[in-house]
Design an enzyme around this catalytic site. Structure first.
Site: not given
Ligand code: G6Q
Length: 537
Positions: A266-267, A352, A503
């Protein structure tokens, strides 16, 4: 493997004892060529590391540590698609997203480059249609507002880059980002907009994230409340995701879905389809420029010997302060308004990734890992927190980032901005002694308050001007700096289990907020907070 038991680590500990009281002033005094020796020019960047508390010996020992930890092999492993994100069983291939050489990159024996190129082409076609006003809303109107709904990695990257490249963006489109589940965020964003002219990009790798899906459903109600026809969804919603089934269930036609893959964290995803709002904002050419910049820095990181490798050296300097000087944080100080959100972006990228306390052998680490990342655009920070950096009790290594040319020249603003940048690094390094103050005739009783110890380390990164290419290089530089540090600390930089527990507990508490039954089973503090809510809701 215990990092701190390595001979290379112990050598650094010994070296630290020799260096801890050496003043930057002395280092410059002893060597008139210090700036030349400790600065690097590559890819249009000028990186000055001379105002750090380092010598050639420090560099040599740090590089020794990097080699002992297998950094060169680790870099190869990442670029070649090995499953280095072991706790999630995934390859880590954000570098394939910007592989402009188009050389094959294999995941499980399959070259991913054709899919990467196909996804980019789909983004380019769609962005062009929106920019040219060819993509129409359900009522036949041109799209004026793009609202990206996503959070974390599906928000921070595109939000940061859209602002960073605003100079290059189409002013006919308003690009907004909704991330927070707080209803205020979406309410305020929708307030002045018409559904007829608004397109939502629902960005979620998993398409299950609570915040994003809740905001997306609210956006859908807003659109359907206006059009009262389900068919309107197709004209006002597109998705960026890896989860086709969930996208379809939400009601978005998979032909309006932009894909990416589980090997993109994600990041680290802003150069994937997650960058769609960026491409809509700045167009395909500028987006390609951004990718080009990322690629150039990726190649530099992959191909340059550690001794001259910019992300490696910045990573190692970070280790030097974090682990030997015991600095707790690291400031990012961009002297460019467009880079205002760089510190927030890097906060996620770094914290993170490297905010871990268990190593790759499943054991508690025996040394400090990732620092707290923070910062603010210059010169605002100077009138806020720089006091502590100059005269506080904490050592805060800082990166200053600036450009020789302003994109918006106006009078002598830019010269004043840069004079501040240069002056801050000078003041932090050299300080002002009590003797200097005495010679200037300063009142005796004020001398202790007005003197500056100096010896506060900074790195300065300059480029001619902020372009998409330079921005790509800068982001990639920090990504690889973070990678370097993760390798040395022997931690898994590409997972984020630390976000799970909160969460899960929120999922348990949510129904309790709705239910009348007051038999709460948490600790007394959590119970009281829930009860306070129930009484006052
Ligand atoms: C980043 C993490 C986290 C992720 C968000 C959104 O490296 O994994 O920040 O991007 O939790 O997740 P989704 O894109 O699955 O909604």
């Amino acid at each position: 493997m215990d990092l701190t038991a390595l001979m290379e680590w112990r050598n650094l500990e010994r070296h630290f004892l020799e260096m801890k009281d050496v003043h930057i002033k002395e280092l410059f005094g002893n060597d008139p060529k210090r700036a030349e020796k400790f600065s690097m020019e590559a890819l249009g960047l000028y990186v000055d590391i001379s105002k750090n508390r380092i010598t050639e010996e420090t560099k040599r020992l740090l590089i020794g540590l990097a080699r002992a930890m297998g950094l060169e092999q680790a870099i190869d492993d990442m670029f070649s698609g090995k499953k280095i994100n072991e706790t999630e069983g995934r390859a880590v291939l954000h570098t394939a997203l910007r592989n402009r050489s188009h050389r094959p990159v294999y995941v499980d024996g399959k070259d991913v480059m054709p899919e990467v190129d196909k996804a980019l082409k789909k983004m380019a076609d769609f962005s062009a249609a929106v920019r040219l006003g060819e993509w129409k809303g359900f009522g036949g109107k041109k799209i004026k507002n793009i609202i990206n709904i996503g959070i974390g990695g599906s928000d921070l990257g595109p939000a940061f880059v859209c602002e960073a490249l605003k100079y290059y963006s189409s002013r006919n489109l308003d690009i907004c980002f909704v991330s927070n589940i707080d209803p205020t965020h979406i309410t305020e964003t929708l307030m002045d907009k018409s559904p007829e002219e608004t397109l939502f990009v629902i960005a979620s790798k998993t398409f299950t994230t609570q915040e994003t899906m809740t905001n997306a459903r609210t956006a859908k109600e807003w659109v359907l409340g206006h059009f009262r026809e389900n068919k309107a969804v197709a004209s006002h919603f597109v998705a960026v995701s890896t989860n086709e089934k969930a996208v379809r269930e939400f009601g978005i036609d998979p032909k309006n879905m932009f894909i990416f893959w589980d090997w993109v964290g994600g990041r680290y995803s802003l150069t994937s389809s997650i960058g769609l709002p960026i491409m809509i904002a700045v167009g395909q050419d500028n987006f390609s420029g951004l990718l080009e910049g990322f690629f150039k820095m990726d190649c530099h990181f992959h191909d340059t010997p550690l001794e001259k490798n910019i992300p490696v050296l910045l990573g190692l300097i970070g280790i030097w302060y974090n682990n030997f000087f015991r600095a707790q944080s690291h400031a990012i100080l961009p002297y460019d308004q467009y880079l205002r959100r760089f510190p927030a972006y890097l906060q996620q990228a770094d914290m993170e990734s490297n905010g871990k306390s268990v190593n790759k052998d499943g054991k508690r680490v025996t040394c400090q890992t990732g620092p707290v990342i923070w910062g603010e655009a210059g010169t605002n920070g100077q009138h806020a927190f720089y006091q502590l950096i100059h005269q506080g009790t904490k050592l805060i290594p800082a990166d200053f980032i600036g450009f020789a040319k302003s994109l918006n020249p106006r009078g002598d603003h830019h010269q004043k901005l840069l004079s501040n940048l240069f002056a801050q690094t000078e003041a932090l390094a050299f300080g002002k002694s009590e003797n200097e103050l005495k010679n200037e005739g300063e009142e005796e009783r004020l001398i202790p308050y007005k003197s500056f110890t100096g010896n506060r380390p900074t790195t300065t990164i300059m480029a001619e001007k902020l372009t998409p290419v330079i921005l790509g290089e800068l982001i990639s530089l920090y990504e690889h700096k973070i990678f370097t540090q993760g390798v040395i600390w022997n931690i898994y930089s590409f997972d984020q289990w630390g976000v799970q527990l909160g969460k899960v507990l929120a999922g348990l508490i949510l129904p309790e907020l709705f239910c009348e039954d007051d038999k709460l089973k948490h600790d007394s503090s959590t119970n009281s907070l829930i009860e306070y809510y129930k009484k006052n809701k």
